[in-house]
Design an enzyme around this catalytic site. Structure first.
Site, PDB file in Angstrom:
ATOM      1  N   GLU A  28      -5.035  -5.030  10.830  1.00  0.00           N
ATOM      2  CA  GLU A  28      -3.858  -4.190  11.142  1.00  0.00           C
ATOM      3  C   GLU A  28      -3.998  -3.424  12.530  1.00  0.00           C
ATOM      4  O   GLU A  28      -5.137  -2.558  12.596  1.00  0.00           O
ATOM      5  CB  GLU A  28      -4.071  -3.035   9.989  1.00  0.00           C
ATOM      6  N   HIS A  39      -9.480   0.971   5.422  1.00  0.00           N
ATOM      7  CA  HIS A  39      -8.079   1.100   6.149  1.00  0.00           C
ATOM      8  C   HIS A  39      -8.366   1.994   7.205  1.00  0.00           C
ATOM      9  O   HIS A  39      -9.082   3.136   7.157  1.00  0.00           O
ATOM     10  CB  HIS A  39      -7.232   1.758   5.031  1.00  0.00           C
ATOM     11  N   GLU A  77      -6.554   4.639   8.248  1.00  0.00           N
ATOM     12  CA  GLU A  77      -6.173   5.993   8.028  1.00  0.00           C
ATOM     13  C   GLU A  77      -7.422   6.537   7.496  1.00  0.00           C
ATOM     14  O   GLU A  77      -8.023   7.629   7.439  1.00  0.00           O
ATOM     15  CB  GLU A  77      -5.215   6.027   7.132  1.00  0.00           C
ATOM     16  N   GLY A 118       2.585   2.157  10.509  1.00  0.00           N
ATOM     17  CA  GLY A 118       3.736   3.247  10.305  1.00  0.00           C
ATOM     18  C   GLY A 118       4.503   3.705  11.613  1.00  0.00           C
ATOM     19  O   GLY A 118       5.137   4.820  11.514  1.00  0.00           O
ATOM     20  N   ASN A 177       0.936  -1.358  -0.045  1.00  0.00           N
ATOM     21  CA  ASN A 177      -0.011  -0.114  -0.033  1.00  0.00           C
ATOM     22  C   ASN A 177       0.792   1.263   0.038  1.00  0.00           C
ATOM     23  O   ASN A 177       1.310   1.576   0.975  1.00  0.00           O
ATOM     24  CB  ASN A 177      -0.810   0.122   1.328  1.00  0.00           C
ATOM     25  N   TRP A 178       1.003   1.817  -1.104  1.00  0.00           N
ATOM     26  CA  TRP A 178       1.947   3.088  -1.168  1.00  0.00           C
ATOM     27  C   TRP A 178       1.339   4.374  -0.716  1.00  0.00           C
ATOM     28  O   TRP A 178       1.928   5.429  -0.478  1.00  0.00           O
ATOM     29  CB  TRP A 178       2.181   3.227  -2.625  1.00  0.00           C
ATOM     30  N   LYS A 179       0.054   4.367  -0.393  1.00  0.00           N
ATOM     31  CA  LYS A 179      -0.735   5.447   0.339  1.00  0.00           C
ATOM     32  C   LYS A 179      -0.288   6.619  -0.422  1.00  0.00           C
ATOM     33  O   LYS A 179      -0.473   6.579  -1.544  1.00  0.00           O
ATOM     34  CB  LYS A 179      -0.079   5.802   2.034  1.00  0.00           C
ATOM     35  N   SER A 193       3.825  -2.335  10.134  1.00  0.00           N
ATOM     36  CA  SER A 193       5.512  -2.012   9.984  1.00  0.00           C
ATOM     37  C   SER A 193       6.146  -3.959   9.719  1.00  0.00           C
ATOM     38  O   SER A 193       6.914  -3.968  10.401  1.00  0.00           O
ATOM     39  CB  SER A 193       5.827  -1.818  11.649  1.00  0.00           C
ATOM     40  N   GLY A 195       3.116  -1.127   4.155  1.00  0.00           N
ATOM     41  CA  GLY A 195       3.023   0.396   3.868  1.00  0.00           C
ATOM     42  C   GLY A 195       4.428   0.636   3.460  1.00  0.00           C
ATOM     43  O   GLY A 195       4.769   0.477   2.342  1.00  0.00           O
ATOM     44  N   GLY A 196       4.943   1.341   4.531  1.00  0.00           N
ATOM     45  CA  GLY A 196       6.447   1.826   4.248  1.00  0.00           C
ATOM     46  C   GLY A 196       7.375   0.856   3.337  1.00  0.00           C
ATOM     47  O   GLY A 196       8.232   1.362   2.565  1.00  0.00           O
TER      48      GLY A 196
END
Ligand code: PEP
Length: 253
Positions: free
Chosen positions: A167, A95, A97, A173, A9-11, A213, A234-235
């Site tokens: 999650e 999600h 966020e 993150g 997930n590149w957000k 993470s 993500g990251g």
């Protein structure tokens, strides 16, 4: 047997030109491992250019959210058929966020889920507890509550198509990861919930991902757990090197 799935997930990172660069780099790393379903979830403007880049590859595209409406005067929204038109196969729904910053609520999530399923998009439903809920011993109740509110009304044949991503919000993150044991315990709770409502056969088919993470250094011990079928990352999915390693290690379940 549930096939492992690794989704990046590149957000709101990587412009379309950067996204193309990263994907080219990824494809140059070597063959995409056979034993894993690889998914990239870039921002909306990158979907079409990446579709062009990935047409002949095993990597599938996902979207980070979508509208529950079909079309019309909904400024800023993106519909399911726009996604299908640019080759999207998966869509993240709920999600944390989106829930936190855009106040996405369960009734909306239910409508999005229905819209995705109706139109052959595979939903990745995100659930998870906050740090406070975990510290108060309410993690399981929270996750079961989210499942109950959102999934209970699905037809069994639709439930089979849903991917669930556990999650924990406090691990997204932050560099903090749930221990593989805690992640497995919640994956078990989720599978058990699916079994209670939809039966054993469907419970054994549904893929459950862990997210929070995940990185090359910890993916192996997470994937070793029986009820974890993949990762939402993500990251660590932003760099071709790391994502390629995640695909290699993720497939070695
Ligand atoms: C995510 O965005 O779903 C996520 C798990 O992010 P990160 O891997 O950066 O914690």
């Amino acid at each position: 047997m549930r096939k492992p799935l690794i989704a990046g997930n590149w957000k709101m990172n990587h412009s379309p030109s950067k996204a193309i660069e990263v994907v080219k780099d990824l494809l140059n790393k070597g063959p995409i491992p056979e034993d894993v379903d690889p998914i990239l979830i870039p921002s909306f403007p990158s979907l079409y250019p990446l579709y062009q880049e990935l047409k002949d590859s095993k990597i599938q595209l996902g979207a980070q959210t979508m509208s529950f409406e079909d079309a019309g005067a909904f400024t800023g929204e993106v519909s399911w058929d726009m996604l299908v038109d640019v080759g999207v196969k998966y869509v993240l729904i709920g999600h944390s966020e989106r829930r936190q910053y855009y106040h996405e609520n369960n009734p909306e999530i239910i409508k999005k889920l229905g819209k995705a399923i109706e139109n052959q998009l595979i939903p990745i439903l995100c659930v998870g507890e906050s740090l406070q809920e975990r510290e108060n011993g309410r993690a399981t109740t929270k996750v079961e509550g989210q499942l109950h509110r959102v999934l209970k009304g699905l037809k069994p044949e639709d439930m089979e198509k849903v991917i669930i991503a556990y999650e924990p919000i406090w691990a997204i993150g932050t560099g903090k990861t749930a221990s593989p044991e805690d992640a497995e315990e919640m994956a078990q709770v989720i599978r058990h919930w699916v079994q209670e409502i939809f039966g054993e056969e469907i419970a054994q088919k549904v893929r459950i991902l862990y997210g929070g993470s995940v990185k090359p250094e910890n993916i192996k011990e997470i994937m070793e757990k029986e009820n974890i079928d993949g990762a939402l990352v993500g990251g660590a999915s932003l760099k071709a090197d790391d994502f390629y390693t995640l695909l290699e290690l993720g497939g070695q379940k």
